[in-house]
Design a protein around this motif. Structure first.
Motif, PDB file in Angstrom:
ATOM      1  N   GLU A  91       0.837  -1.202   0.000  1.00  0.00           N
ATOM      2  CA  GLU A  91       0.000   0.000   0.000  1.00  0.00           C
ATOM      3  C   GLU A  91       0.867   1.245   0.000  1.00  0.00           C
ATOM      4  O   GLU A  91       1.884   1.300   0.684  1.00  0.00           O
ATOM      5  CB  GLU A  91      -0.894   0.023   1.242  1.00  0.00           C
ATOM      6  N   HIS A  92       0.420   2.239  -0.780  1.00  0.00           N
ATOM      7  CA  HIS A  92       1.100   3.535  -0.879  1.00  0.00           C
ATOM      8  C   HIS A  92       0.080   4.643  -0.699  1.00  0.00           C
ATOM      9  O   HIS A  92      -1.096   4.473  -1.018  1.00  0.00           O
ATOM     10  CB  HIS A  92       1.705   3.723  -2.279  1.00  0.00           C
ATOM     11  N   CYS A  93       0.538   5.797  -0.252  1.00  0.00           N
ATOM     12  CA  CYS A  93      -0.296   6.990  -0.265  1.00  0.00           C
ATOM     13  C   CYS A  93      -0.526   7.339  -1.738  1.00  0.00           C
ATOM     14  O   CYS A  93       0.434   7.433  -2.508  1.00  0.00           O
ATOM     15  CB  CYS A  93       0.399   8.138   0.461  1.00  0.00           C
ATOM     16  N   ALA A  94      -1.764   7.514  -2.138  1.00  0.00           N
ATOM     17  CA  ALA A  94      -2.074   7.817  -3.537  1.00  0.00           C
ATOM     18  C   ALA A  94      -1.679   9.239  -3.917  1.00  0.00           C
ATOM     19  O   ALA A  94      -1.633   9.566  -5.104  1.00  0.00           O
ATOM     20  CB  ALA A  94      -3.567   7.591  -3.804  1.00  0.00           C
ATOM     21  N   THR A  95      -1.374  10.084  -2.941  1.00  0.00           N
ATOM     22  CA  THR A  95      -1.006  11.467  -3.224  1.00  0.00           C
ATOM     23  C   THR A  95       0.499  11.654  -3.392  1.00  0.00           C
ATOM     24  O   THR A  95       0.949  12.314  -4.318  1.00  0.00           O
ATOM     25  CB  THR A  95      -1.520  12.401  -2.106  1.00  0.00           C
ATOM     26  N   CYS A  96       1.302  11.049  -2.494  1.00  0.00           N
ATOM     27  CA  CYS A  96       2.762  11.257  -2.562  1.00  0.00           C
ATOM     28  C   CYS A  96       3.537   9.973  -2.857  1.00  0.00           C
ATOM     29  O   CYS A  96       4.742  10.024  -3.056  1.00  0.00           O
ATOM     30  CB  CYS A  96       3.275  11.894  -1.277  1.00  0.00           C
ATOM     31  N   GLY A  97       2.871   8.823  -2.871  1.00  0.00           N
ATOM     32  CA  GLY A  97       3.541   7.558  -3.164  1.00  0.00           C
ATOM     33  C   GLY A  97       4.271   6.946  -1.983  1.00  0.00           C
ATOM     34  O   GLY A  97       4.953   5.941  -2.139  1.00  0.00           O
ATOM     35  N   GLY A  98       4.131   7.531  -0.801  1.00  0.00           N
ATOM     36  CA  GLY A  98       4.814   7.012   0.375  1.00  0.00           C
ATOM     37  C   GLY A  98       4.369   5.594   0.713  1.00  0.00           C
ATOM     38  O   GLY A  98       3.179   5.281   0.678  1.00  0.00           O
ATOM     39  N   HIS A  99       5.332   4.739   1.040  1.00  0.00           N
ATOM     40  CA  HIS A  99       5.040   3.350   1.430  1.00  0.00           C
ATOM     41  C   HIS A  99       4.344   3.353   2.790  1.00  0.00           C
ATOM     42  O   HIS A  99       4.817   3.977   3.735  1.00  0.00           O
ATOM     43  CB  HIS A  99       6.341   2.545   1.514  1.00  0.00           C
ATOM     44  N   LEU A 100       3.229   2.641   2.885  1.00  0.00           N
ATOM     45  CA  LEU A 100       2.465   2.567   4.136  1.00  0.00           C
ATOM     46  C   LEU A 100       2.619   1.217   4.814  1.00  0.00           C
ATOM     47  O   LEU A 100       2.810   1.130   6.018  1.00  0.00           O
ATOM     48  CB  LEU A 100       0.986   2.826   3.857  1.00  0.00           C
ATOM     49  N   GLY A 101       2.495   0.150   4.053  1.00  0.00           N
ATOM     50  CA  GLY A 101       2.521  -1.202   4.602  1.00  0.00           C
ATOM     51  C   GLY A 101       1.956  -2.169   3.578  1.00  0.00           C
ATOM     52  O   GLY A 101       2.160  -1.996   2.374  1.00  0.00           O
ATOM     53  N   HIS A 102       1.182  -3.149   4.058  1.00  0.00           N
ATOM     54  CA  HIS A 102       0.603  -4.172   3.179  1.00  0.00           C
ATOM     55  C   HIS A 102      -0.823  -4.487   3.608  1.00  0.00           C
ATOM     56  O   HIS A 102      -1.185  -4.272   4.764  1.00  0.00           O
ATOM     57  CB  HIS A 102       1.447  -5.448   3.228  1.00  0.00           C
ATOM     58  N   VAL A 103      -1.593  -5.021   2.683  1.00  0.00           N
ATOM     59  CA  VAL A 103      -2.955  -5.449   3.006  1.00  0.00           C
ATOM     60  C   VAL A 103      -3.051  -6.958   2.816  1.00  0.00           C
ATOM     61  O   VAL A 103      -2.499  -7.512   1.865  1.00  0.00           O
ATOM     62  CB  VAL A 103      -4.018  -4.691   2.168  1.00  0.00           C
ATOM     63  N   PHE A 104      -3.733  -7.602   3.771  1.00  0.00           N
ATOM     64  CA  PHE A 104      -3.877  -9.061   3.764  1.00  0.00           C
ATOM     65  C   PHE A 104      -5.350  -9.432   3.885  1.00  0.00           C
ATOM     66  O   PHE A 104      -6.169  -8.623   4.319  1.00  0.00           O
ATOM     67  CB  PHE A 104      -3.089  -9.666   4.940  1.00  0.00           C
ATOM     68  N   ASP A 105      -5.673 -10.667   3.534  1.00  0.00           N
ATOM     69  CA  ASP A 105      -7.055 -11.153   3.585  1.00  0.00           C
ATOM     70  C   ASP A 105      -7.370 -11.897   4.880  1.00  0.00           C
ATOM     71  O   ASP A 105      -8.198 -12.797   4.892  1.00  0.00           O
ATOM     72  CB  ASP A 105      -7.321 -12.085   2.388  1.00  0.00           C
ATOM     73  N   ASP A 106      -6.749 -11.508   5.994  1.00  0.00           N
ATOM     74  CA  ASP A 106      -7.000 -12.190   7.264  1.00  0.00           C
ATOM     75  C   ASP A 106      -7.556 -11.231   8.328  1.00  0.00           C
ATOM     76  O   ASP A 106      -7.348 -11.414   9.509  1.00  0.00           O
ATOM     77  CB  ASP A 106      -5.740 -12.885   7.765  1.00  0.00           C
ATOM     78  N   GLY A 107      -8.297 -10.232   7.865  1.00  0.00           N
ATOM     79  CA  GLY A 107      -8.901  -9.273   8.783  1.00  0.00           C
ATOM     80  C   GLY A 107     -10.238  -9.767   9.315  1.00  0.00           C
ATOM     81  O   GLY A 107     -10.630 -10.924   9.086  1.00  0.00           O
ATOM     82  N   PRO A 108     -10.960  -8.907  10.026  1.00  0.00           N
ATOM     83  CA  PRO A 108     -12.234  -9.299  10.632  1.00  0.00           C
ATOM     84  C   PRO A 108     -13.271  -9.743   9.582  1.00  0.00           C
ATOM     85  O   PRO A 108     -13.602  -8.995   8.672  1.00  0.00           O
ATOM     86  CB  PRO A 108     -12.707  -8.027  11.338  1.00  0.00           C
ATOM     87  N   ARG A 109     -13.757 -10.960   9.728  1.00  0.00           N
ATOM     88  CA  ARG A 109     -14.737 -11.513   8.776  1.00  0.00           C
ATOM     89  C   ARG A 109     -16.086 -10.787   8.850  1.00  0.00           C
ATOM     90  O   ARG A 109     -16.802 -10.722   7.867  1.00  0.00           O
ATOM     91  CB  ARG A 109     -14.947 -13.016   9.024  1.00  0.00           C
ATOM     92  N   GLN A 110     -16.420 -10.231  10.027  1.00  0.00           N
ATOM     93  CA  GLN A 110     -17.715  -9.563  10.176  1.00  0.00           C
ATOM     94  C   GLN A 110     -17.757  -8.210   9.456  1.00  0.00           C
ATOM     95  O   GLN A 110     -18.821  -7.640   9.303  1.00  0.00           O
ATOM     96  CB  GLN A 110     -18.105  -9.412  11.653  1.00  0.00           C
ATOM     97  N   THR A 111     -16.588  -7.722   9.002  1.00  0.00           N
ATOM     98  CA  THR A 111     -16.583  -6.466   8.233  1.00  0.00           C
ATOM     99  C   THR A 111     -16.082  -6.760   6.820  1.00  0.00           C
ATOM    100  O   THR A 111     -16.785  -7.360   6.028  1.00  0.00           O
ATOM    101  CB  THR A 111     -15.742  -5.378   8.944  1.00  0.00           C
ATOM    102  N   THR A 112     -14.851  -6.373   6.514  1.00  0.00           N
ATOM    103  CA  THR A 112     -14.344  -6.525   5.146  1.00  0.00           C
ATOM    104  C   THR A 112     -13.485  -7.762   4.931  1.00  0.00           C
ATOM    105  O   THR A 112     -13.222  -8.128   3.787  1.00  0.00           O
ATOM    106  CB  THR A 112     -13.480  -5.298   4.781  1.00  0.00           C
ATOM    107  N   GLY A 113     -12.992  -8.355   6.003  1.00  0.00           N
ATOM    108  CA  GLY A 113     -12.061  -9.478   5.874  1.00  0.00           C
ATOM    109  C   GLY A 113     -10.645  -9.029   5.538  1.00  0.00           C
ATOM    110  O   GLY A 113      -9.759  -9.855   5.366  1.00  0.00           O
ATOM    111  N   LYS A 114     -10.417  -7.730   5.466  1.00  0.00           N
ATOM    112  CA  LYS A 114      -9.102  -7.187   5.124  1.00  0.00           C
ATOM    113  C   LYS A 114      -8.367  -6.719   6.381  1.00  0.00           C
ATOM    114  O   LYS A 114      -8.977  -6.283   7.348  1.00  0.00           O
ATOM    115  CB  LYS A 114      -9.225  -5.988   4.172  1.00  0.00           C
TER     116      LYS A 114
END
Length: 177
Positions: free
Chosen positions: A138-161
């Motif tokens: 993941e990057h900031c869409a405005t300046c391109g700064g690196h933020l981290g990563h997104v995974f598919d092991d988040g809360p199932r009751q919401t987005t799962g991300k």
């Protein structure tokens, strides 16, 4: 005869030790190289906010620069933002673009601030193979700064991300401001 065998054993041990040291050194060199994208790679994508490397270095702390501009990773459980639970918005530390809302933050137990969704349109994505397997960076869409990563092991009751974000890439603005 025994003396010759001992000499050969010692020579073989030295050779194996050197090979082992060389192998460890070359692996570490590759890891360091992969953690720091080449200037051409960083400059290849154009973002609305662009600055020279010298400008970024002057504006950001050493840790922010390492994370945002060199795609580094902070030590888990080291971010002051990990425990922030009050209402507000997490913005890019480099350009102040709103990225995540505190209402979407959750405790993932990983040691990094985690969110189940981003503020739509403000986070850009890319594929990253830096540690040997595919991850969504993941990057900031405005300046391109690196933020981290997104995974598919988040809360199932919401987005799962699980947006696993370096706290040093973020500033927090309380809702009361």
């Amino acid at each position: 005869m025994i003396a010759i065998r001992e000499k050969n054993k010692n020579a073989m041990r030295k050779l194996l030790s050197l090979l082992l040291l060389f192998g460890l050194w070359s692996c570490q060199g590759q890891q360091k190289k992969a953690a720091q994208p080449a200037e051409e790679e960083v400059a290849a994508v154009s973002y609305p906010v662009t600055k020279t490397d010298a400008e970024w270095r002057a504006e950001l702390t050493d840790l922010e620069y390492y994370i945002l501009r060199r795609a580094g990773t902070e030590t888990p459980f080291s971010s002051e933002l990990l425990e922030v639970k009050e209402a507000g918005t997490f913005v890019c530390a480099a350009c102040q673009t709103p990225l995540f809302k505190s209402e979407h933050k959750f405790d993932s137990g990983t040691g990094w601030p985690s969110f189940d969704r981003e503020i739509e349109g403000n986070v850009a994505y890319d594929v990253d193979y830096k540690i040997g397997y595919k991850r969504t960076e993941e990057h900031c869409a405005t300046c391109g700064g690196h933020l981290g990563h997104v995974f598919d092991d988040g809360p199932r009751q919401t987005t799962g991300k699980r947006h696993c974000i370096n706290g040093a890439a973020l500033d927090f603005i309380p809702a009361s401001e």
